[in-house]
Motif scaffolding. Structure first.
Motif, PDB file in Angstrom:
ATOM      1  N   TYR A 182       0.834  -1.213   0.000  1.00 17.91           N
ATOM      2  CA  TYR A 182       0.000   0.000   0.000  1.00 17.91           C
ATOM      3  C   TYR A 182       0.863   1.256   0.000  1.00 17.91           C
ATOM      4  O   TYR A 182       0.633   2.199  -0.783  1.00 17.91           O
ATOM      5  CB  TYR A 182      -0.910  -0.026   1.233  1.00 17.91           C
ATOM      6  CG  TYR A 182      -1.638   1.275   1.492  1.00 17.91           C
ATOM      7  CD1 TYR A 182      -2.728   1.663   0.710  1.00 17.91           C
ATOM      8  CD2 TYR A 182      -1.237   2.125   2.522  1.00 17.91           C
ATOM      9  CE1 TYR A 182      -3.393   2.858   0.943  1.00 17.91           C
ATOM     10  CE2 TYR A 182      -1.889   3.313   2.770  1.00 17.91           C
ATOM     11  CZ  TYR A 182      -2.967   3.681   1.979  1.00 17.91           C
ATOM     12  OH  TYR A 182      -3.620   4.859   2.212  1.00 17.91           O
ATOM     13  N   GLU A 212     -16.096  -3.454  -2.329  1.00 23.41           N
ATOM     14  CA  GLU A 212     -16.465  -2.202  -2.992  1.00 23.41           C
ATOM     15  C   GLU A 212     -17.166  -1.237  -2.045  1.00 23.41           C
ATOM     16  O   GLU A 212     -17.200  -0.030  -2.293  1.00 23.41           O
ATOM     17  CB  GLU A 212     -17.354  -2.485  -4.203  1.00 23.41           C
ATOM     18  CG  GLU A 212     -16.611  -3.075  -5.391  1.00 23.41           C
ATOM     19  CD  GLU A 212     -17.534  -3.431  -6.531  1.00 23.41           C
ATOM     20  OE1 GLU A 212     -18.774  -3.255  -6.373  1.00 23.41           O
ATOM     21  OE2 GLU A 212     -17.043  -3.896  -7.571  1.00 23.41           O
ATOM     22  N   LYS A 253       1.210   3.963  -3.049  1.00 20.84           N
ATOM     23  CA  LYS A 253       0.742   5.332  -2.799  1.00 20.84           C
ATOM     24  C   LYS A 253       1.845   6.368  -2.954  1.00 20.84           C
ATOM     25  O   LYS A 253       1.621   7.452  -3.530  1.00 20.84           O
ATOM     26  CB  LYS A 253       0.140   5.421  -1.398  1.00 20.84           C
ATOM     27  CG  LYS A 253      -0.471   6.787  -1.092  1.00 20.84           C
ATOM     28  CD  LYS A 253      -1.175   6.794   0.251  1.00 20.84           C
ATOM     29  CE  LYS A 253      -1.815   8.157   0.524  1.00 20.84           C
ATOM     30  NZ  LYS A 253      -2.529   8.189   1.826  1.00 20.84           N
ATOM     31  N   PHE A 304     -16.169  -0.373   0.789  1.00 21.68           N
ATOM     32  CA  PHE A 304     -15.177   0.436   1.492  1.00 21.68           C
ATOM     33  C   PHE A 304     -14.603   1.468   0.524  1.00 21.68           C
ATOM     34  O   PHE A 304     -14.111   1.124  -0.547  1.00 21.68           O
ATOM     35  CB  PHE A 304     -14.071  -0.451   2.067  1.00 21.68           C
ATOM     36  CG  PHE A 304     -14.584  -1.530   2.980  1.00 21.68           C
ATOM     37  CD1 PHE A 304     -15.116  -1.213   4.225  1.00 21.68           C
ATOM     38  CD2 PHE A 304     -14.556  -2.858   2.595  1.00 21.68           C
ATOM     39  CE1 PHE A 304     -15.602  -2.197   5.069  1.00 21.68           C
ATOM     40  CE2 PHE A 304     -15.044  -3.854   3.423  1.00 21.68           C
ATOM     41  CZ  PHE A 304     -15.564  -3.523   4.662  1.00 21.68           C
ATOM     42  N   LYS A 305     -14.642   2.714   0.906  1.00 24.32           N
ATOM     43  CA  LYS A 305     -14.332   3.794  -0.021  1.00 24.32           C
ATOM     44  C   LYS A 305     -12.838   4.044  -0.198  1.00 24.32           C
ATOM     45  O   LYS A 305     -12.405   4.534  -1.235  1.00 24.32           O
ATOM     46  CB  LYS A 305     -15.022   5.082   0.442  1.00 24.32           C
ATOM     47  CG  LYS A 305     -16.546   4.971   0.431  1.00 24.32           C
ATOM     48  CD  LYS A 305     -17.190   6.272   0.868  1.00 24.32           C
ATOM     49  CE  LYS A 305     -18.716   6.160   0.837  1.00 24.32           C
ATOM     50  NZ  LYS A 305     -19.380   7.420   1.276  1.00 24.32           N
ATOM     51  N   THR A 306     -12.029   3.757   0.826  1.00 28.20           N
ATOM     52  CA  THR A 306     -10.609   4.067   0.747  1.00 28.20           C
ATOM     53  C   THR A 306      -9.780   2.792   0.754  1.00 28.20           C
ATOM     54  O   THR A 306     -10.206   1.739   1.249  1.00 28.20           O
ATOM     55  CB  THR A 306     -10.174   4.947   1.930  1.00 28.20           C
ATOM     56  OG1 THR A 306     -10.293   4.197   3.158  1.00 28.20           O
ATOM     57  CG2 THR A 306     -11.042   6.195   2.021  1.00 28.20           C
ATOM     58  N   SER A 307      -8.570   2.912   0.210  1.00 30.31           N
ATOM     59  CA  SER A 307      -7.658   1.768   0.199  1.00 30.31           C
ATOM     60  C   SER A 307      -7.250   1.376   1.611  1.00 30.31           C
ATOM     61  O   SER A 307      -7.034   0.191   1.900  1.00 30.31           O
ATOM     62  CB  SER A 307      -6.408   2.111  -0.629  1.00 30.31           C
ATOM     63  OG  SER A 307      -6.745   2.403  -1.956  1.00 30.31           O
ATOM     64  N   GLY A 308      -7.155   2.352   2.497  1.00 30.20           N
ATOM     65  CA  GLY A 308      -6.798   2.057   3.881  1.00 30.20           C
ATOM     66  C   GLY A 308      -7.835   1.195   4.569  1.00 30.20           C
ATOM     67  O   GLY A 308      -7.498   0.259   5.312  1.00 30.20           O
ATOM     68  N   GLN A 309      -9.111   1.491   4.333  1.00 32.52           N
ATOM     69  CA  GLN A 309     -10.183   0.683   4.927  1.00 32.52           C
ATOM     70  C   GLN A 309     -10.145  -0.743   4.395  1.00 32.52           C
ATOM     71  O   GLN A 309     -10.295  -1.712   5.151  1.00 32.52           O
ATOM     72  CB  GLN A 309     -11.541   1.322   4.621  1.00 32.52           C
ATOM     73  CG  GLN A 309     -11.782   2.632   5.332  1.00 32.52           C
ATOM     74  CD  GLN A 309     -13.092   3.279   4.921  1.00 32.52           C
ATOM     75  OE1 GLN A 309     -13.631   2.999   3.847  1.00 32.52           O
ATOM     76  NE2 GLN A 309     -13.609   4.149   5.759  1.00 32.52           N
ATOM     77  N   LYS A 310      -9.934  -0.871   3.095  1.00 31.11           N
ATOM     78  CA  LYS A 310      -9.851  -2.203   2.503  1.00 31.11           C
ATOM     79  C   LYS A 310      -8.689  -2.985   3.090  1.00 31.11           C
ATOM     80  O   LYS A 310      -8.806  -4.188   3.369  1.00 31.11           O
ATOM     81  CB  LYS A 310      -9.697  -2.094   0.980  1.00 31.11           C
ATOM     82  CG  LYS A 310     -10.909  -1.526   0.261  1.00 31.11           C
ATOM     83  CD  LYS A 310     -10.654  -1.421  -1.229  1.00 31.11           C
ATOM     84  CE  LYS A 310     -11.862  -0.830  -1.949  1.00 31.11           C
ATOM     85  NZ  LYS A 310     -11.632  -0.699  -3.407  1.00 31.11           N
TER      86      LYS A 310
END
Length: 592
Positions: free
Chosen positions: A77, A261, A81, A263-269
């Motif tokens: 990640y 899908e 990023k 989850f809106k952010t990559s961090g949440q995923k």
């Protein structure tokens, strides 16, 4: 020394002394060598990471399973990023898209990105394989080589197939299966012109692998029990089971992605995916990493070592507990793999498919042997056959599955059982789900190359190449006289688009529509364009319609010209004659 002058000299020598056919053979050899180097590199980086973690990180085994995959996902990640700033691509779908819509051009960054993200993901225990990233990197190398030597699109496509074959041949040391994989998955024509370069690339890659890592076998395998006619029914049962498992694999893949899908952010995923993977690995340790060790343990008949240390160790003397745990691996391998991808990890699906298939085949054999009816089958054989069945079903690559297992086992004793199991699995999966994980999205967008030449030619064609814009545009408020003097008299076309002030197409006028009144001067001021215009038989939507869909619209409407709408505005026309001419030209290029 700059590379461009060297390439220029090589090109001059090539045009003077080397025929096109021999030049392709030389490029195939080079691509095979580079693919082998890529495969060796990605494996060694991954094994290096694993060695460091195993020898320098002092934590309990279960803590490793729980913590390390999450750390690996965080590292990927952060790299994506802050360093690469490019999303992690799915290897083979991105290659298939480049073949159909980008003339086989791949970004140069795709050469090294898979060599970083995939080893981090797998090295820290992500439940993914390395074959897909190796193919992606090798294909990007072949695309770059093709650009350096100015090869045409068809040769560039062949070289990408050579790269894929080389990566598989290097990792599995199975050149025949590698060739068949390139043909089945990349829809290459199996002709002498393509077969020989694929063979050269595969052999070159295998020799490269032998040079760097030796000729040790990937799987510890002893001679299989010969095929017996009495096992036919059990082989059919295994084929049905692997076919159903292939359907499950595909459905769970898309279901997990749909879940993430929300989850809106990559961090949440990453957080949700990391925790989910940690829990699964805590209870089912064999899900950790690629899984080659797990397959080898099953082939050796050592299912206790394959299962590792689990919370259920006190119950492993009961064979049905072992069967349940192995079946759990069959179920959760697909979930763990997809969760790793959805959480931001990088890797491939082919080796996880083999792990899942080996577990399922071993489960079926153990059930047959312990059900109490006096039947006895080879667990080693069924482990291998389960792998083949899943490969055939998940990838829609039955011949690849047969020859891969045959080459891995070093003989053809299992050829008949392989054909039975693989054919059943493939038929069931293909009947239930038309496309694979690789091809589903591309097929829905009309961007997938297939062995159907007509379909492939339409996929390769670009709508921009047949759009014509030399039409005189009319306004709906223009009078008949203005239309004749400013439109008809200055145009060589017999078709006129009518567009309003917002560039919206409100209608069309054919010369036949005004032929009977165009010389009646009494109507020049009293009638307007709006009087004569009418709607076209159909519309072509630039952002939505593929060339195949455009061809269907011409067939259904019977029209000779159809307007193109781009972003809601008039953009031009496509004529049936120009479309068919472009199709014939592309077909000649494709088949020559």
């Amino acid at each position: 020394m700059p590379i461009k002058p060297i390439i220029k000299r090589l090109l001059i020598l090539r045009y003077k002394y080397i025929s096109q056919k021999n030049f392709v053979f030389l490029l195939a050899m080079l691509i095979g060598l580079l693919s082998g180097l890529v495969s060796v590199t990605i494996k060694n980086i991954t094994y290096g990471i694993q060695w460091v973690l195993e020898h320098l990180v002092i934590v309990s085994a279960n803590s490793i399973y729980f913590i390390l995959p999450v750390i690996g996902l965080w590292l990927v990640y952060l790299f994506v990023k802050y360093v690469s700033k490019q999303p992690v691509d799915f290897a083979i779908p991105s290659i298939l898209f480049s073949l159909s819509k980008k003339n086989g051009f791949l970004k140069r960054s795709k050469i090294y990105l898979p060599l970083i993200t995939a080893p981090i993901t797998a090295g820290f225990g992500g439940s993914v394989g390395l074959l897909g990233p190796a193919i992606a990197s090798a294909s990007a190398v072949s695309s770059y080589v093709g650009q350096l030597f100015h090869v045409d699109r068809k040769t560039r496509t062949l070289l990408i197939g050579c790269a894929a074959a080389g990566a598989i041949a290097s990792i599995f040391q199975s050149p025949i299966a590698a060739i068949i994989f390139a043909v089945e998955v990349f829809s290459l024509d199996l002709t002498f012109a393509s077969l020989l370069p694929l063979l050269i690339a595969s052999v070159s890659s295998v020799l490269t692998s032998y040079f760097f890592v030796g000729n040790g076998v990937l799987f510890n395998y002893n001679n299989a029990t010969p095929f017996a006619l009495k096992d036919t029914l059990f082989l059919i049962v295994l084929g049905v089971g692997t076919g159903i498992a292939s359907i499950y694999f595909s459905k769970i893949y898309f279901a997990v992605y749909k879940f993430f899908e929300r989850f809106k952010t990559s961090g949440q995923k990453l957080i949700v995916g990391g925790l989910a993977i940690g829990v699964m690995l805590y209870f089912i340790p064999p899900l950790y990493g690629e899984g080659f060790g797990f397959i080898n343990d099953l082939l050796d008949g050592n299912h206790l070592h394959a299962l590792g240390k689990t919370p259920f160790d006190n119950y492993l003397d009961n064979i049905w507990v072992v069967i349940a745990l192995l079946f759990g691996i069959t179920i959760f391998k697909a979930i763990a793999m997809t969760t790793t991808f959805a959480a931001g990890g990088a890797g491939g699906i082919i080796i996880p498919t083999m792990v899942m298939g080996s577990a399922l085949g071993n489960v079926v054999a153990k059930i047959i042997n312990n059900i109490g009816l006096g039947f006895q089958v080879s667990e080693t054989n069924f482990t291998l056959l389960g792998m083949a069945g899943l490969i055939a079903g998940v990838l829609h690559a039955p011949l690849t599955a047969i020859f891969l297992i045959a080459e891995i086992t070093g003989g053809y004793q299992l050829f008949v059982p392989l054909m039975i199991t693989v054919s059943m699995s493939f038929i069931i999966k293909k009947s239930a789900i038309e496309h694979t994980i690789y091809t589903k999205e591309l097929a829905e967008k009309g961007e997938l190359l297939t062995h159907d030449k007509d379909q492939s030619v339409l996929t390769l064609m670009k709508l921009d190449s047949v759009i014509e814009q030399d039409f005189t545009i009319l306004k709906p408020e223009m009078t008949l006289g203005e239309m004749l003097h400013h439109g008809v008299s200055k145009s060589s076309r017999n078709l006129f688009p009518v567009v309003d002030e917002n560039k919206f197409l409100v209608g069309i006028i054919l010369l036949d529509d005004i032929r009977t009144v165009m010389f009646d001067q009494t109507l020049y001021e009293s009638t307007s364009v709006e009087t004569f215009m009418h709607n076209p038989p159909d519309y072509i939507y630039y952002e939505i319609d593929s060339v195949k869909e455009v061809m269907r619209k011409f067939q259904d409407s019977g029209a000779w010209n159809l307007p193109v709408i781009k972003k809601g505005s008039y953009h031009g026309f496509v004529s049936k004659s120009k479309l068919l001419t472009a199709y014939r030209r592309e077909l000649i290029n494709f088949t020559s």
